[in-house]
Design a protein around this motif. Sequence first.
Motif, short mmCIF file in Angstrom:
data_model
loop_
_atom_site.label_atom_id
_atom_site.label_comp_id
_atom_site.label_asym_id
_atom_site.label_seq_id
_atom_site.Cartn_x
_atom_site.Cartn_y
_atom_site.Cartn_z
N TRP A 1 8.34 22.06 -1.61
CA TRP A 1 7.85 21.16 -0.56
C TRP A 1 8.05 19.72 -0.99
CZ3 TRP A 1 2.31 19.28 -0.67
CH2 TRP A 1 1.68 19.54 -1.90
N SER A 2 8.08 18.84 0.00
CA SER A 2 8.36 17.44 -0.26
C SER A 2 7.37 16.56 0.48
CB SER A 2 9.79 17.10 0.20
OG SER A 2 10.05 15.73 0.03
N LEU A 3 6.96 15.49 -0.20
CA LEU A 3 6.12 14.47 0.40
C LEU A 3 6.93 13.20 0.56
CD1 LEU A 3 2.79 14.98 -1.60
CD2 LEU A 3 3.47 16.01 0.57
N ARG A 4 6.77 12.55 1.71
CA ARG A 4 7.48 11.30 1.99
C ARG A 4 6.61 10.11 1.59
NH1 ARG A 4 8.27 12.44 6.64
NH2 ARG A 4 6.72 11.22 7.78
N THR A 5 7.25 9.12 0.99
CA THR A 5 6.55 7.90 0.61
C THR A 5 7.25 6.69 1.21
OG1 THR A 5 5.86 6.51 -1.26
CG2 THR A 5 7.87 7.77 -1.54
N ASN A 6 6.49 5.64 1.41
CA ASN A 6 7.06 4.39 1.92
C ASN A 6 7.59 3.51 0.79
OD1 ASN A 6 4.42 3.93 0.98
ND2 ASN A 6 4.23 2.07 2.21
N SER A 7 7.25 3.85 -0.47
CA SER A 7 7.74 3.06 -1.61
C SER A 7 7.81 3.95 -2.85
CB SER A 7 6.83 1.86 -1.89
OG SER A 7 7.26 1.16 -3.05
N ILE A 8 8.99 4.46 -3.12
CA ILE A 8 9.14 5.35 -4.27
C ILE A 8 9.01 4.58 -5.58
CG2 ILE A 8 11.64 5.31 -4.68
CD1 ILE A 8 11.32 8.52 -4.40
N MET B 1 0.85 -1.20 0.00
CA MET B 1 0.00 0.00 0.00
C MET B 1 0.88 1.24 0.00
SD MET B 1 -2.94 1.11 2.72
CE MET B 1 -3.81 2.67 2.55
N LEU B 2 0.50 2.22 -0.80
CA LEU B 2 1.27 3.45 -0.89
C LEU B 2 0.85 4.43 0.20
CD1 LEU B 2 3.36 5.03 -2.62
CD2 LEU B 2 1.41 5.98 -3.87
N ASP B 3 1.82 4.87 0.99
CA ASP B 3 1.58 5.88 2.02
C ASP B 3 2.30 7.16 1.63
OD1 ASP B 3 0.06 4.24 3.69
OD2 ASP B 3 1.85 3.44 4.68
N LEU B 4 1.64 8.30 1.85
CA LEU B 4 2.24 9.60 1.58
C LEU B 4 1.97 10.53 2.75
CD1 LEU B 4 1.18 10.05 -2.15
CD2 LEU B 4 3.54 9.84 -1.34
N SER B 5 2.95 11.33 3.12
CA SER B 5 2.78 12.31 4.19
C SER B 5 3.70 13.48 3.93
CB SER B 5 3.09 11.69 5.55
OG SER B 5 4.41 11.17 5.58
N LEU B 6 3.41 14.61 4.56
CA LEU B 6 4.31 15.76 4.47
C LEU B 6 5.66 15.39 5.05
CD1 LEU B 6 1.87 18.58 5.66
CD2 LEU B 6 2.85 18.37 3.37
N ASP B 7 6.74 15.74 4.36
CA ASP B 7 8.08 15.44 4.86
C ASP B 7 8.81 16.70 5.27
OD1 ASP B 7 10.26 13.25 5.08
OD2 ASP B 7 11.27 14.92 4.07
N HIS B 8 8.96 17.65 4.33
CA HIS B 8 9.56 18.93 4.72
C HIS B 8 9.10 20.04 3.81
CE1 HIS B 8 12.66 17.35 1.89
NE2 HIS B 8 13.01 18.61 1.66
N LEU B 9 9.17 21.25 4.36
CA LEU B 9 8.75 22.48 3.69
C LEU B 9 9.98 23.37 3.55
CD1 LEU B 9 5.59 22.99 5.90
CD2 LEU B 9 5.72 21.80 3.71
N PRO C 1 15.64 14.13 9.73
CA PRO C 1 16.06 15.43 10.29
C PRO C 1 15.13 15.99 11.36
CG PRO C 1 16.42 15.40 7.94
CD PRO C 1 15.67 14.14 8.26
N SER C 2 13.86 15.63 11.32
CA SER C 2 12.93 16.15 12.34
C SER C 2 13.27 15.64 13.74
CB SER C 2 11.49 15.74 11.99
OG SER C 2 11.32 14.33 12.07
N MET C 3 14.07 14.56 13.81
CA MET C 3 14.41 13.96 15.09
C MET C 3 15.70 14.51 15.69
SD MET C 3 11.83 11.99 15.39
CE MET C 3 12.30 10.98 16.79
N SER C 4 16.41 15.35 14.93
CA SER C 4 17.71 15.80 15.40
C SER C 4 17.91 17.31 15.28
CB SER C 4 18.82 15.09 14.61
OG SER C 4 18.72 15.38 13.22
#
Length: 212
Positions: free
Chosen positions: A84-91, A1-9, A150-153
């Motif tokens: 802006w960038s969207l993060r995916t679990n399977s490019i 299943m394809l997942d997409l979420s905001l990654d960075h702005l 990067p959001s974790m550091s």
Amino acid sequence: MLDLSLDHLILGITDLSEGQKEFEEKTGISLQFGGKHPFGTHNALCSLENGLYLEVIAPQDVVNPATGVFSPGAGVDELRCFGWSLRTNSIDLLASKFSAAGIAHSAIGSGSRKTTEGNELRWKTLFLLKDGQPTLQPFFIEWEKDSLHPSMSTPMGCTLNSLDFSFNRDQIPDSQFFPKDDRLQWLPGDAFNHGFFKQLRLNTPKGLITFN
């Protein structure tokens, strides 16, 4: 299943030090230097939440700045909405879905940069194409599993309130390629501005701050 979420702005400016100064004056948060990119830019970052961060990007050479879609270039004296960038679990799956939908896209690429601590971050990217050229409207990223997001550091203290993007009335985004996020607001535009990042609103220690 394809997942997409905001990654960075991404906010752009010609001089990174000036961008860091402006951001801290407006928000009260000091950005952390991230690193250098091979295409002539460098960046500074802060976290917005787990899995989402803000990037200020600028040319490494202020006098003779890098040009092109990945660099703000010359004459950007204040922070401006840039991409802006969207993060995916399977490019790979995303690329196949774009192809099936007849959406022009780049080949899957790879990228990396070293942090100030010497750690290497690695990722894969996919770009939508306009007139045969990659765009940031948005672009898609899959982080390598051994790369710390990067959001974790990076410094915390700001959170995303909402963000606006322009879309062409004849090119309303296909919902399968965008995350279901109530903070993401689409505004009518024209073909030239389709997908452009128009306005960002952040909750900060100094209140609600807007970037255009």
